[in-house]
Structures are given as C-alpha cells and as structure tokens.
Design a protein around this motif. Structure first.
Motif, PDB file in Angstrom:
ATOM      1  N   GLU A 202     -68.018 -42.718 -47.355  1.00  0.00           N
ATOM      2  CA  GLU A 202     -67.608 -43.143 -49.365  1.00  0.00           C
ATOM      3  C   GLU A 202     -66.581 -43.431 -49.407  1.00  0.00           C
ATOM      4  O   GLU A 202     -66.850 -44.470 -50.381  1.00  0.00           O
TER       5      GLU A 202
ATOM      6  N   LYS B 260     -61.812 -40.630 -57.232  1.00  0.00           N
ATOM      7  CA  LYS B 260     -61.326 -39.216 -57.983  1.00  0.00           C
ATOM      8  C   LYS B 260     -63.211 -39.074 -58.582  1.00  0.00           C
ATOM      9  O   LYS B 260     -62.940 -39.977 -59.536  1.00  0.00           O
TER      10      LYS B 260
ATOM     11  N   GLY C  20     -65.683 -33.219 -61.861  1.00  0.00           N
ATOM     12  CA  GLY C  20     -66.048 -32.008 -62.181  1.00  0.00           C
ATOM     13  C   GLY C  20     -65.510 -31.346 -62.204  1.00  0.00           C
ATOM     14  O   GLY C  20     -64.521 -31.470 -62.563  1.00  0.00           O
ATOM     15  N   THR C  21     -65.952 -30.386 -61.944  1.00  0.00           N
ATOM     16  CA  THR C  21     -65.114 -28.644 -61.673  1.00  0.00           C
ATOM     17  C   THR C  21     -63.775 -28.562 -60.614  1.00  0.00           C
ATOM     18  O   THR C  21     -62.851 -28.131 -61.131  1.00  0.00           O
ATOM     19  N   ALA C  22     -63.290 -29.225 -59.552  1.00  0.00           N
ATOM     20  CA  ALA C  22     -62.564 -29.855 -59.005  1.00  0.00           C
ATOM     21  C   ALA C  22     -61.690 -31.308 -59.243  1.00  0.00           C
ATOM     22  O   ALA C  22     -60.512 -30.959 -59.395  1.00  0.00           O
ATOM     23  N   SER C  23     -62.164 -32.064 -59.759  1.00  0.00           N
ATOM     24  CA  SER C  23     -61.546 -33.451 -59.749  1.00  0.00           C
ATOM     25  C   SER C  23     -60.722 -33.985 -58.698  1.00  0.00           C
ATOM     26  O   SER C  23     -60.038 -34.222 -59.057  1.00  0.00           O
ATOM     27  N   LYS C  24     -61.436 -33.559 -56.999  1.00  0.00           N
ATOM     28  CA  LYS C  24     -61.416 -33.594 -55.699  1.00  0.00           C
ATOM     29  C   LYS C  24     -61.153 -35.213 -55.577  1.00  0.00           C
ATOM     30  O   LYS C  24     -61.186 -35.807 -56.502  1.00  0.00           O
ATOM     31  N   LEU C  25     -60.210 -35.329 -54.758  1.00  0.00           N
ATOM     32  CA  LEU C  25     -59.832 -36.730 -54.269  1.00  0.00           C
ATOM     33  C   LEU C  25     -60.298 -36.943 -53.337  1.00  0.00           C
ATOM     34  O   LEU C  25     -60.354 -36.041 -52.448  1.00  0.00           O
TER      35      LEU C  25
ATOM     36  N   PHE D  79     -60.872 -39.424 -49.697  1.00  0.00           N
ATOM     37  CA  PHE D  79     -59.867 -40.515 -49.336  1.00  0.00           C
ATOM     38  C   PHE D  79     -60.154 -41.301 -48.578  1.00  0.00           C
ATOM     39  O   PHE D  79     -61.106 -41.039 -47.916  1.00  0.00           O
TER      40      PHE D  79
END
Lengths: 113, 111
Positions: free
Chosen positions: B3, B91, B94-99, B101
């Motif tokens: 990713e 980033k 979305g529902t979490a806006s997760k990062l 790495f």
C-alpha cells in the motif's frame, strides 16, 4: 501539548494469558485507535473506536482482541489468549475529528513468552 | 503491491548534506499524506503534512504527485538530530480515516 498516556510501558506475559493494555486519550478527543508495530516492521492499524463502538477493524483484529471504553477516560485493548506473534509495540492514538491531527501515545511493549 | 512503499535505507549522510526520500502509494483514493518521524522504540511523530502544491517547514520540503502516486521529502543541511526513521503515511477517508504506514526509511547523519 496534551498527551495520550499508555500504561504499562512494558508488559511481559506467558503465552495463552490475557492481557489488557490501557490508554488515556486526550480529554476532548472523540476518535480512538490502536496500532501495533512488530519489531523491525511497519506500524499497522488494528482498530478504530467512535461513539462507543468499533468503526473499523483490520484483519489482525480477530476474535482474540477486544476494545472497551469503560468510563469517560480510559480506552483499553484486551488480548484474550496471547500468542508469541502478538509480541509487539502497541500504540494508542486519538483525535478530535477525522480531519485533525492524530496524537499517539508512547506505546506499550508487549512481550509474549 | 504494498500500500505504501519506501526504500528502507539506511541512508548514511554527513552533517550538512541534503538527502531525499521517496515513497509511492497504491490506493488512488487516498486523500491525505504525511511524513512522520520515528525514533528507535518510540511513537511516530508528525513531521509534516504533504500537499500537491508542495510545502516547506524550515529545512524540510515535502512534495506530492497525485498522478504518479508519489511523495517525497527533502531534508537540507542535515543535523545529527535528524537521525531517525522517516515514515511515509497515507490517510484514506472513511469511517475511521485510518493511517497506512510505510515501513520507513532509516536516516543516519554522521559527523
């Protein structure tokens, strides 16, 4: 600057034991996260929590993991039956809003023997 | 494809040198981009956000190329205290806006 506080800083446990990692997010924050980092590897997302429920979780976050916000200040990660491969640094993080800066705690180093 | 992909280094440079790190990301829906710094066994700390127009913070310059899905960080006049691992972070809203790495690029600045 306000801080996310994590306890303990180090946790040693035997395989198969339950562990609870504790975090106190910044007081006005609404979104809470757990990330982990296995030694020598990248930081990985585990779970996000908002409005007293999980909003997203990764494939790593299986049935052995759970999160809870038991009161207005603490945010905990429980691992029910630890495995050797759960050994990692676990970071708690929080933010006020999805578009705001994410604040990380200093981490709990979990060692499963 | 990973990713977020970075050259792990290490980059060994003398004090005063200019060093550049690159990163590519695979999710074209990614919305926000960052460089974090991580010292050994410590938490990641936000160094700077990255914008398409490019942005500078003192000796640090970050650049984003959305078409190529490529992010860069330039450090000028390296200091010993810049020695750390630099994490490229993406980033996705979305529902979490997760990062998400990258594995990080290790920089060692020497005398």
């Amino acid at each position: 600057e306000p801080e996310v506080t994590q306890t303990p800083s180090h946790q040693v446990t035997q395989m198969g034991q339950e562990v609870i990692l504790r975090c106190v997010p910044i007081s006005n924050h609404l979104y809470f996260y757990w990330y982990r980092q296995i030694l020598g590897q990248k930081v990985e997302f585990l779970v996000s929590f908002y409005n007293n429920e999980i909003s997203e979780k990764s494939e790593i976050f299986d049935d052995q993991f759970s999160v809870e916000r038991p009161d207005g200040s603490n945010f905990t990660l429980k691992i029910r039956s630890t495995k050797l491969e759960d050994s990692a640094m676990y970071f708690c993080a929080s933010r006020t809003d999805l578009n705001e800066k994410l604040f990380f705690g200093s981490g709990t180093q979990l060692s499963v023997l | 494809r990973k990713e977020v992909e970075q050259d792990p280094g290490p980059f060994n440079v003398p004090e005063g040198a200019t060093v550049a790190f690159n990163c590519t990301y695979s999710n074209s829906a990614s919305q926000s981009f960052f460089w974090y710094r991580q010292d050994c066994r410590k938490e990641p700390k936000l160094l700077m956000s990255v914008y398409s127009s490019g942005n500078e913070d003192g000796r640090f310059t970050a650049q984003l190329n959305r078409a190529s899905q490529y992010i860069s960080l330039l450090i000028r006049d390296s200091k010993l205290s810049d020695s750390a691992t630099y994490l490229c972070v993406v980033k996705t809203d979305g529902t979490a806006s997760k990062l998400t790495f990258g594995t990080g690029t290790r920089l060692q600045v020497t005398l």
